[in-house]
Design a protein around this motif. Structure first.
Motif, PDB file in Angstrom:
ATOM      1  N   ALA A   1     -25.155  56.760  78.398  1.00 13.39           N
ATOM      2  CA  ALA A   1     -24.384  57.225  77.864  1.00 13.39           C
ATOM      3  C   ALA A   1     -23.020  56.390  77.665  1.00 13.39           C
ATOM      4  O   ALA A   1     -22.771  55.645  76.773  1.00 13.39           O
ATOM      5  N   SER A   2     -22.769  55.251  79.153  1.00 14.03           N
ATOM      6  CA  SER A   2     -21.330  54.462  79.072  1.00 14.03           C
ATOM      7  C   SER A   2     -21.517  53.677  77.736  1.00 14.03           C
ATOM      8  O   SER A   2     -21.321  52.364  77.444  1.00 14.03           O
ATOM      9  N   ALA A   3     -23.677  53.601  77.901  1.00 12.99           N
ATOM     10  CA  ALA A   3     -23.299  51.827  77.901  1.00 12.99           C
ATOM     11  C   ALA A   3     -23.819  52.473  76.578  1.00 12.99           C
ATOM     12  O   ALA A   3     -23.610  50.970  75.281  1.00 12.99           O
ATOM     13  N   MET A   4     -24.033  52.872  75.736  1.00  9.42           N
ATOM     14  CA  MET A   4     -24.092  52.954  74.194  1.00  9.42           C
ATOM     15  C   MET A   4     -22.787  53.932  73.854  1.00  9.42           C
ATOM     16  O   MET A   4     -22.369  52.694  73.162  1.00  9.42           O
ATOM     17  N   ASP A   5     -21.896  53.542  74.531  1.00  9.45           N
ATOM     18  CA  ASP A   5     -20.528  53.579  73.772  1.00  9.45           C
ATOM     19  C   ASP A   5     -19.465  52.014  73.523  1.00  9.45           C
ATOM     20  O   ASP A   5     -19.226  52.202  72.653  1.00  9.45           O
ATOM     21  N   ASP A   6     -20.774  51.866  75.018  1.00 11.98           N
ATOM     22  CA  ASP A   6     -19.855  50.138  74.885  1.00 11.98           C
ATOM     23  C   ASP A   6     -21.150  49.174  73.981  1.00 11.98           C
ATOM     24  O   ASP A   6     -20.138  48.399  73.097  1.00 11.98           O
ATOM     25  N   LEU A   7     -22.143  49.366  73.443  1.00  9.59           N
ATOM     26  CA  LEU A   7     -22.673  48.655  72.274  1.00  9.59           C
ATOM     27  C   LEU A   7     -21.600  49.324  70.646  1.00  9.59           C
ATOM     28  O   LEU A   7     -21.540  48.352  70.886  1.00  9.59           O
ATOM     29  N   ARG A   8     -21.608  50.687  70.643  1.00 11.24           N
ATOM     30  CA  ARG A   8     -21.452  51.273  69.444  1.00 11.24           C
ATOM     31  C   ARG A   8     -20.029  49.987  69.304  1.00 11.24           C
ATOM     32  O   ARG A   8     -20.109  49.891  68.411  1.00 11.24           O
ATOM     33  N   GLU A   9     -19.007  49.909  70.480  1.00 12.53           N
ATOM     34  CA  GLU A   9     -17.943  49.134  70.250  1.00 12.53           C
ATOM     35  C   GLU A   9     -18.142  47.599  69.360  1.00 12.53           C
ATOM     36  O   GLU A   9     -17.273  47.342  68.983  1.00 12.53           O
ATOM     37  N   ARG A  10     -18.711  47.433  70.328  1.00  5.27           N
ATOM     38  CA  ARG A  10     -19.405  46.033  70.411  1.00  5.27           C
ATOM     39  C   ARG A  10     -19.754  46.115  68.425  1.00  5.27           C
ATOM     40  O   ARG A  10     -19.438  44.345  67.860  1.00  5.27           O
ATOM     41  N   LEU A  11     -20.608  46.732  67.946  1.00  5.73           N
ATOM     42  CA  LEU A  11     -20.553  47.154  66.804  1.00  5.73           C
ATOM     43  C   LEU A  11     -19.463  46.704  65.754  1.00  5.73           C
ATOM     44  O   LEU A  11     -19.338  46.316  64.953  1.00  5.73           O
ATOM     45  N   LEU A  12     -18.625  47.948  65.655  1.00 10.26           N
ATOM     46  CA  LEU A  12     -17.051  48.350  65.381  1.00 10.26           C
ATOM     47  C   LEU A  12     -16.947  47.124  65.209  1.00 10.26           C
ATOM     48  O   LEU A  12     -15.890  46.178  64.538  1.00 10.26           O
ATOM     49  N   VAL A  13     -16.466  45.789  66.503  1.00  7.97           N
ATOM     50  CA  VAL A  13     -16.072  44.999  66.221  1.00  7.97           C
ATOM     51  C   VAL A  13     -16.802  43.698  65.605  1.00  7.97           C
ATOM     52  O   VAL A  13     -15.624  42.666  64.724  1.00  7.97           O
ATOM     53  N   LEU A  14     -17.777  43.518  65.682  1.00  5.38           N
ATOM     54  CA  LEU A  14     -18.179  43.030  64.664  1.00  5.38           C
ATOM     55  C   LEU A  14     -18.060  43.164  63.050  1.00  5.38           C
ATOM     56  O   LEU A  14     -18.480  42.421  62.699  1.00  5.38           O
ATOM     57  N   ALA A  15     -18.394  44.410  63.549  1.00  2.05           N
ATOM     58  CA  ALA A  15     -18.106  44.597  61.780  1.00  2.05           C
ATOM     59  C   ALA A  15     -16.583  44.401  61.052  1.00  2.05           C
ATOM     60  O   ALA A  15     -16.255  43.868  59.793  1.00  2.05           O
ATOM     61  N   ASP A  16     -15.894  44.686  62.277  1.00  5.25           N
ATOM     62  CA  ASP A  16     -13.986  44.290  61.854  1.00  5.25           C
ATOM     63  C   ASP A  16     -14.694  42.594  61.559  1.00  5.25           C
ATOM     64  O   ASP A  16     -13.770  41.929  60.165  1.00  5.25           O
ATOM     65  N   ILE A  17     -15.314  42.212  62.274  1.00  8.68           N
ATOM     66  CA  ILE A  17     -15.146  40.736  62.430  1.00  8.68           C
ATOM     67  C   ILE A  17     -16.112  40.489  60.781  1.00  8.68           C
ATOM     68  O   ILE A  17     -15.360  39.390  59.729  1.00  8.68           O
ATOM     69  N   ALA A  18     -16.829  40.796  60.275  1.00 11.13           N
ATOM     70  CA  ALA A  18     -17.851  40.756  59.409  1.00 11.13           C
ATOM     71  C   ALA A  18     -16.564  41.176  57.737  1.00 11.13           C
ATOM     72  O   ALA A  18     -17.219  40.597  56.576  1.00 11.13           O
ATOM     73  N   GLY A  19     -16.087  42.337  58.096  1.00 11.67           N
ATOM     74  CA  GLY A  19     -14.605  42.086  56.907  1.00 11.67           C
ATOM     75  C   GLY A  19     -13.889  41.237  56.868  1.00 11.67           C
ATOM     76  O   GLY A  19     -13.802  40.200  55.724  1.00 11.67           O
ATOM     77  N   ARG A  20     -12.891  40.550  57.486  1.00 15.97           N
ATOM     78  CA  ARG A  20     -12.905  39.815  57.812  1.00 15.97           C
ATOM     79  C   ARG A  20     -13.217  38.071  57.107  1.00 15.97           C
ATOM     80  O   ARG A  20     -13.014  37.596  56.823  1.00 15.97           O
ATOM     81  N   GLY A  21     -14.893  37.965  57.746  1.00 16.66           N
ATOM     82  CA  GLY A  21     -15.089  36.652  57.156  1.00 16.66           C
ATOM     83  C   GLY A  21     -15.252  36.920  55.858  1.00 16.66           C
ATOM     84  O   GLY A  21     -16.211  35.903  55.712  1.00 16.66           O
ATOM     85  N   ALA A  22     -16.375  37.773  55.569  1.00 16.56           N
ATOM     86  CA  ALA A  22     -15.731  38.863  53.820  1.00 16.56           C
ATOM     87  C   ALA A  22     -15.041  37.875  52.967  1.00 16.56           C
ATOM     88  O   ALA A  22     -15.001  37.069  52.321  1.00 16.56           O
ATOM     89  N   MET A  23     -13.229  37.898  53.119  1.00 15.79           N
ATOM     90  CA  MET A  23     -12.583  37.653  52.772  1.00 15.79           C
ATOM     91  C   MET A  23     -12.765  36.573  52.630  1.00 15.79           C
ATOM     92  O   MET A  23     -12.287  35.864  51.218  1.00 15.79           O
ATOM     93  N   LEU A  24     -12.613  35.291  54.124  1.00 14.91           N
ATOM     94  CA  LEU A  24     -12.409  34.726  53.682  1.00 14.91           C
ATOM     95  C   LEU A  24     -13.801  33.736  52.707  1.00 14.91           C
ATOM     96  O   LEU A  24     -13.190  31.961  52.312  1.00 14.91           O
ATOM     97  N   LYS A  25     -14.801  34.257  53.036  1.00 14.70           N
ATOM     98  CA  LYS A  25     -16.245  33.806  52.058  1.00 14.70           C
ATOM     99  C   LYS A  25     -16.027  33.954  50.559  1.00 14.70           C
ATOM    100  O   LYS A  25     -15.921  32.763  49.799  1.00 14.70           O
ATOM    101  N   ASN A  26     -14.672  34.625  50.008  1.00 15.81           N
ATOM    102  CA  ASN A  26     -14.851  34.477  48.787  1.00 15.81           C
ATOM    103  C   ASN A  26     -12.963  34.783  48.301  1.00 15.81           C
ATOM    104  O   ASN A  26     -12.666  34.383  47.572  1.00 15.81           O
ATOM    105  N   GLY A  27     -11.830  34.404  49.744  1.00 12.45           N
ATOM    106  CA  GLY A  27     -10.852  33.619  49.719  1.00 12.45           C
ATOM    107  C   GLY A  27     -10.555  34.792  49.559  1.00 12.45           C
ATOM    108  O   GLY A  27     -10.811  36.011  49.151  1.00 12.45           O
ATOM    109  N   ILE A  28      -9.063  34.852  50.825  1.00  6.80           N
ATOM    110  CA  ILE A  28      -8.336  35.635  51.164  1.00  6.80           C
ATOM    111  C   ILE A  28      -7.374  36.212  49.079  1.00  6.80           C
ATOM    112  O   ILE A  28      -6.628  35.616  49.375  1.00  6.80           O
TER     113      ILE A  28
END
Length: 464
Positions: free
Chosen positions: A193-220
Motif C-alpha cells: 500500500a505505501s509503495a503504491m502511494d509513493d509511486l502514485r505521487e511520483r507519477l503526479l510529479v512527473l505529470a506536473d513536469i510534463a505540463g511545464r515541459g509542454a509550455m517550454l516546448k510551445n513557448g510560455i
C-alpha cells in the motif's frame, strides 16, 4: 513488411543544392542496383554498408548524377535494408527519381512511416519516435534541447523505471492471490500500500513536469490584458526588446491579437497583446474584447495591467482578474514613473487579487527583470533559472497517460485499504495495477495498438 518497400523525399520540395530521397524495405538493394550505374558502366552490388557515386537512369535516359548510401538490415534507421540518395535539389529531379523507384516496386511512404518502422523493428521506443517529430518542428532552442534529450532516452528511462516498480508490485499482489495464507499476516496494512502511494505521487510529479515541459516546448503563452491605454502594447514591446505593436496615446489602438515569440533569460515565451477591455458599441472593438477574454482564459500566464496613474475601478479590475486562472496571474502596475494614484500594496483590497504584484514602467523599461522572475516563479516554482535538464517529458499525450496511471493506482490503494481483513480484494487491486502499467506502456510503446500508432505518426512529415 519485409517485401513492402517505401520511398519518399526527405528534403523540402524547393530549389536547393541537394535533395535526399529515402528507400526502406526488402526490395531496396534490388531497386538501387536497377536504377544506379557507376561511371565505368558497371552496376554496383551494394555490400552491407556502402557509399557510391554514379548515374541514375530510367527508360527515358539519365536523370541525374547522385551519391547513394546503402545500409543493410538491421543496421539502419528503420532496421530494414535502407538507402539514401543525394541528388541535385531540383524538385523535378527529386520527383523523377521517386517515380522511378515506385516503378521498380516501391511505393510512396505514409507520413512518419520510416520512423514508425524504426519503432516496430525495435530501433527506438515510442517516446523517442515522437521526439523525432518534435526535433523537426521545434520552434525554439529550449524545445530542440528537450526533444533531443527525449530522443536520447531521458523520458524512456524515467517512465520505464516507474513501470518496472509497478510490475514488481503486480508480482507481489499476484503472489498474495496465489498464496493467501501468506498474505493473511498483512491484514489491515498490506505491505504494497505505501509503495503504491509513493509511486502514485511520483507519477503526479512527473505529470506536473510534463505540463511545464509542454509550455517550454510551445513557448510560455503570456497574455497581457487590461483596460484601454494601460500600456499593454508598450509592455509587449519592452519585453520583446523591439517595437512589435503600435503604440499611440489614443485608447483602443489594438483591436486584434498580436503574438510575438521571444526568448527571455533562456526561456521561450509567446507574448500576446490584446484589445483593451471595456464596454463598446463598435463591432470591431467588441470582437477584439471577445478575443482578449478568450486569450486570457487560455493563457499560461496572464499579466493584468493596471495604470498606476489612474484611480482603480474596483469592480472593473476585479472582473479583469476573473478572466484568467488566479494561480497563473500577475498584477502588473504600469507607469510607475508617474505619480501613482493609489498605493500598489492595496491591490488586494482595491481589486480583490491576492497574487503576486509587479511594479514596472514599460516606457522607462524598469521593473522588467523582477516581472520576468515572477513569471518564472509561477511556471517553474522558483525565481532562479529553472534547470531545463530536469524536464524529461513535454508531450501532452504522455502527461494524460501519467495522470490516468496515477488514477488507477489511487483506485488500487483504495481497494486495498478498504478490503475486508479476512478476504482482501486483491483481484481488484491487481486489475487496477495492470491498467496503470498499460497506461505507462502506451508512453514507451511497450503496450500499443494500431489506432494509437496511426494517430501518432499521422502528424509526421512524409519522408521521416
Amino acid at each position: 513488411m519485409d517485401n513492402d518497400t517505401i520511398t519518399a523525399p526527405a528534403t523540402f520540395p524547393s530549389l536547393s543544392a541537394i535533395g535526399v530521397i529515402r528507400i526502406s524495405g526488402g526490395k531496396t538493394r534490388g531497386i538501387m542496383s536497377s536504377i544506379f550505374t557507376l561511371k565505368n558502366g558497371k552496376k554496383p552490388d551494394f555490400p552491407h554498408r556502402s557509399s557510391v557515386r554514379g548515374l541514375i537512369a530510367g527508360s527515358s535516359g539519365i536523370i541525374d548524377e547522385a551519391v547513394a548510401v546503402f545500409y543493410e538490415s538491421p543496421r539502419s534507421y528503420t532496421g530494414e535494408d535502407m538507402a539514401e540518395i543525394s541528388c541535385h535539389g531540383n524538385p523535378f529531379i527529386v520527383s523523377a527519381i521517386t517515380s522511378l523507384i515506385c516503378s521498380k516496386g516501391g511505393r510512396i511512404a505514409s507520413p512518419g512511416e520510416f520512423t514508425k518502422r524504426a519503432f516496430l523493428n525495435g530501433k527506438m521506443d515510442l517516446s523517442a519516435a515522437e521526439a523525432v517529430k518534435d526535433i523537426i518542428s521545434a520552434e525554439n532552442k529550449t524545445a530542440l534541447k528537450l526533444a533531443l534529450s527525449q530522443l536520447l532516452g531521458s523520458e524512456n528511462r524515467a517512465v520505464s523505471a516507474l513501470r518496472e516498480k509497478l510490475l514488481s508490485l503486480m508480482s507481489e499482489i499476484s503472489a498474495a492471490i496465489e498464496f493467501p495464507e501468506d498474505a493473511a499476516a498483512e491484514t489491515g496494512s498490506f505491505a504494497p500500500a505505501s509503495a503504491m502511494d509513493d509511486l502514485r505521487e511520483r507519477l503526479l510529479v512527473l505529470a506536473d513536469i510534463a505540463g511545464r515541459g509542454a509550455m517550454l516546448k510551445n513557448g510560455i503563452r503570456t497574455v497581457i490584458i487590461g483596460r484601454p491605454n494601460s500600456g499593454k502594447s508598450s509592455l509587449l514591446n519592452a519585453l520583446a526588446g523591439t517595437q512589435r505593436a503600435i503604440v499611440t496615446p489614443s485608447p483602443g489602438t489594438t483591436r486584434d491579437i498580436i503574438e510575438v515569440p521571444v526568448e527571455i533569460d533562456g526561456l521561450p515565451f509567446k507574448l500576446v497583446d490584446t484589445a483593451g477591455i471595456r464596454e463598446s458599441s463598435d463591432a470591431a472593438e467588441i470582437e477584439g474584447v471577445r478575443l482578449a477574454k478568450k486569450a486570457a482564459a487560455e493563457a499560461d500566464i496572464a499579466l493584468v495591467l493596471i495604470d498606476a496613474g489612474s484611480s482603480i475601478d474596483t469592480e472593473h479590475n476585479s472582473a479583469l482578474f476573473n478572466l484568467a486562472d488566479s494561480r497563473r496571474s500577475i498584477a502588473v502596475v504600469n507607469k510607475t514613473d508617474l505619480n501613482p494614484a493609489f498605493n500598489p500594496k492595496d491591490i488586494e483590497k482595491l481589486a480583490g487579487f491576492s497574487g503576486p504584484v509587479a511594479l514596472v514602467s514599460a516606457l522607462k523599461k524598469t521593473g522588467l527583470d523582477s516581472l520576468t522572475n515572477t513569471i518564472k516563479s509561477i511556471i517553474m516554482g522558483t525565481d532562479a533559472a529553472f534547470p531545463v535538464n530536469d524536464i524529461v517529458i513535454t508531450n501532452l499525450r504522455h502527461k494524460e497517460a501519467l495522470l490516468k496511471a496515477a488514477q488507477s493506482l489511487g483506485s488500487a490503494v483504495t481497494a486495498l485499504k478498504n478490503s475486508a481483513p479476512v478476504e482482501p480484494q486483491l483481484e481488484l487491486v491487481f486489475a487496477d495495477l495492470k491498467e496503470a502499467a498499460s497506461f505507462l506502456g502506451e508512453i514507451t510503446g511497450a503496450i500499443t495498438d494500431e489506432n494509437l500508432l496511426e494517430k501518432i505518426f499521422a502528424d509526421f512529415c512524409i519522408g521521416k
